[in-house]
Each structure stands twice: as C-alpha cells, then as structure tokens.
Design a protein around this motif. Structure first.
Motif, PDB file in Angstrom:
ATOM      1  N   ALA A 125       0.835  -1.210   0.000  1.00 17.09           N
ATOM      2  CA  ALA A 125       0.000   0.000   0.000  1.00 17.09           C
ATOM      3  C   ALA A 125       0.868   1.258   0.000  1.00 17.09           C
ATOM      4  N   PHE A 126       1.959   1.258   0.767  1.00 14.16           N
ATOM      5  CA  PHE A 126       2.877   2.399   0.760  1.00 14.16           C
ATOM      6  C   PHE A 126       3.474   2.596  -0.639  1.00 14.16           C
ATOM      7  N   TYR A 127       3.843   1.496  -1.270  1.00 17.08           N
ATOM      8  CA  TYR A 127       4.414   1.561  -2.615  1.00 17.08           C
ATOM      9  C   TYR A 127       3.396   2.119  -3.613  1.00 17.08           C
ATOM     10  N   GLN A 128       2.156   1.651  -3.526  1.00 19.61           N
ATOM     11  CA  GLN A 128       1.116   2.081  -4.452  1.00 19.61           C
ATOM     12  C   GLN A 128       0.733   3.552  -4.255  1.00 19.61           C
ATOM     13  N   ASN A 129       0.806   4.012  -3.023  1.00 24.74           N
ATOM     14  CA  ASN A 129       0.281   5.342  -2.698  1.00 24.74           C
ATOM     15  C   ASN A 129       1.365   6.405  -2.525  1.00 24.74           C
ATOM     16  N   ILE A 130       2.569   6.082  -2.927  1.00 31.96           N
ATOM     17  CA  ILE A 130       3.699   6.967  -2.667  1.00 31.96           C
ATOM     18  C   ILE A 130       3.511   8.370  -3.245  1.00 31.96           C
ATOM     19  N   ASN A 131       2.747   8.490  -4.318  1.00 30.79           N
ATOM     20  CA  ASN A 131       2.567   9.791  -4.970  1.00 30.79           C
ATOM     21  C   ASN A 131       1.334  10.562  -4.497  1.00 30.79           C
ATOM     22  N   SER A 132       0.619  10.012  -3.546  1.00 27.34           N
ATOM     23  CA  SER A 132      -0.579  10.676  -3.037  1.00 27.34           C
ATOM     24  C   SER A 132      -0.404  10.983  -1.554  1.00 27.34           C
ATOM     25  N   GLN A 133      -0.350  12.261  -1.221  1.00 24.76           N
ATOM     26  CA  GLN A 133      -0.165  12.652   0.181  1.00 24.76           C
ATOM     27  C   GLN A 133      -1.320  12.154   1.052  1.00 24.76           C
ATOM     28  N   TYR A 134      -2.535  12.249   0.521  1.00 22.52           N
ATOM     29  CA  TYR A 134      -3.707  11.813   1.287  1.00 22.52           C
ATOM     30  C   TYR A 134      -3.655  10.308   1.545  1.00 22.52           C
TER      31      TYR A 134
END
Length: 208
Positions: free
Chosen positions: A26-35
């Motif tokens: 999840a961290f890898y997938q969401n790295i570009n989204s601050q929220y």
C-alpha cells in the motif's frame, strides 16, 4: 487445549505477516498521493488500538480476539481506505455489517461479565442491540464531523445524501441482530459455539 492455543498463535502470526506485506504494498502504491500515504500510515497504527486498550484495562484475552481485530482492520482500514476497497460495490456495507457483529460481541462480553446469572433473553437482546445501534450512530456522527470540519466526505453527503448514512447504520444493526439471535440460542448451551465460547474464555481468563 495446548494444540488449539498453538494453532491460534500461528494463525495470528500469519495474519500479522499478511498485514505487513499488504501494508508495504500500500505504501508503494500510494507513494505519490499525500492523502493516501496518510491513510496508509493510519492503517499501520489501527491494529494496535485493541491491544493498547486491552493492556490499559489489564484484561487478558485469547488469540482469537487479536485475530478478529487484525482481520477486521485489514479489510476496513488497509484494503478499504488505502487500496480502493470502498470503490467495490457493497464492500462498505459488508464492512459495516461485520462491525455490527464485532461490536455486538463486545457488548455481549460486557453484559455477561456484569449480569452472568441473569438469563432473561429479552434483556440481553435489548442491551446488545441498543448498544450496537448507538455505536453505529456515533460512527456516522464522526463521519459527519469530518465533513463539517475538514470537508472530508466520508459520509458521501454530496453523492448520496442521507442514503449512505442510513444504509451503513442499517447493515450494522442487521449484523448485530444476526449475532444476537445466535447468542440467544446458544448462550446457555454446553457446546463450544465460537462467539459464546469466546466470551466464556475471556471471563475465565479474567475471573478473580
């Protein structure tokens, strides 16, 4: 008994491993989204809420409690909020229904601790369902506060109006009702039905 304890311990550690792997993904997938990174960070903390409460209250609980906790948080927080689970049709409703089951079990445990020798099924039914419905309502109050103070539309006000709130509470109450009928049937049974046995184990572990 020892073999069952060992098995539950292994299942719990397996759940932890799956959670950690999924959290990393999840961290890898969401790295570009601050929220979403923020939500993922929250998902890294939420599994510790129940263990912290247990520790603060100095309550002894079996591994089944920790397994239920991490499985529920896995789907409701990690998959739902961090990996777009809530965009899947009915995912949200299933989660709220499961919350009704879990909350009703917690209320049942509290009820049996204080009124163990009271076998009035009607009183137990009212107590469990009133408590479950109240918590479901308070959760919707919390989501409404997110909208009012932070413009975070977790309550889906702008897309569904009151529909999302009402159906969330409805399915939570339905989940609680299903468990409550189960508990009323097996509360006095000598057989080891899971949710009844769970309460008995917790009572015995904390019996003074």
């Amino acid at each position: 008994m020892f073999n069952q304890l060992s098995m539950m311990k292994k299942i719990y550690y397996l759940c932890i491993a799956v959670y950690i792997i999924t959290l990393g993904y999840a961290f890898y997938q969401n790295i570009n989204s601050q929220y979403l990174i923020g939500m993922t960070a929250v998902a890294g903390l939420t599994p510790f809420i129940i263990p912290c409460i247990v520790k603060l209250l100095k309550i002894k609980v079996p591994y089944e409690v920790y397994i239920l906790n991490i499985v529920f948080v896995y789907f409701s927080s990690l998959i739902g909020s961090c990996l777009n689970g809530y965009s899947t049709p009915y995912f949200d409703k299933v989660t709220h229904c499961a919350s009704g089951v879990i909350i009703s079990e917690v209320i049942y445990i509290i009820y049996k601790y204080y009124l163990r020798n009271d076998h009035r099924k009607s009183l137990m039914f009212l107590f469990i369902n009133a408590g479950n419905a109240m918590i479901a309502l308070f959760w919707e109050f919390y989501e409404y506060a997110l909208l009012v103070f932070f413009n975070n539309d977790a309550i889906r006000h702008y897309t569904t109006g009151v529909h999302d709130s009402i159906t969330d509470m409805l399915v939570a109450v339905i989940g609680g009702l299903v468990l409550c009928f189960y508990l009323m049937k097996y509360d006095q049974s000598s057989q080891n039905h899971f949710f009844v046995s769970l309460e008995r184990n917790i009572y015995q572990m904390n019996k003074k």
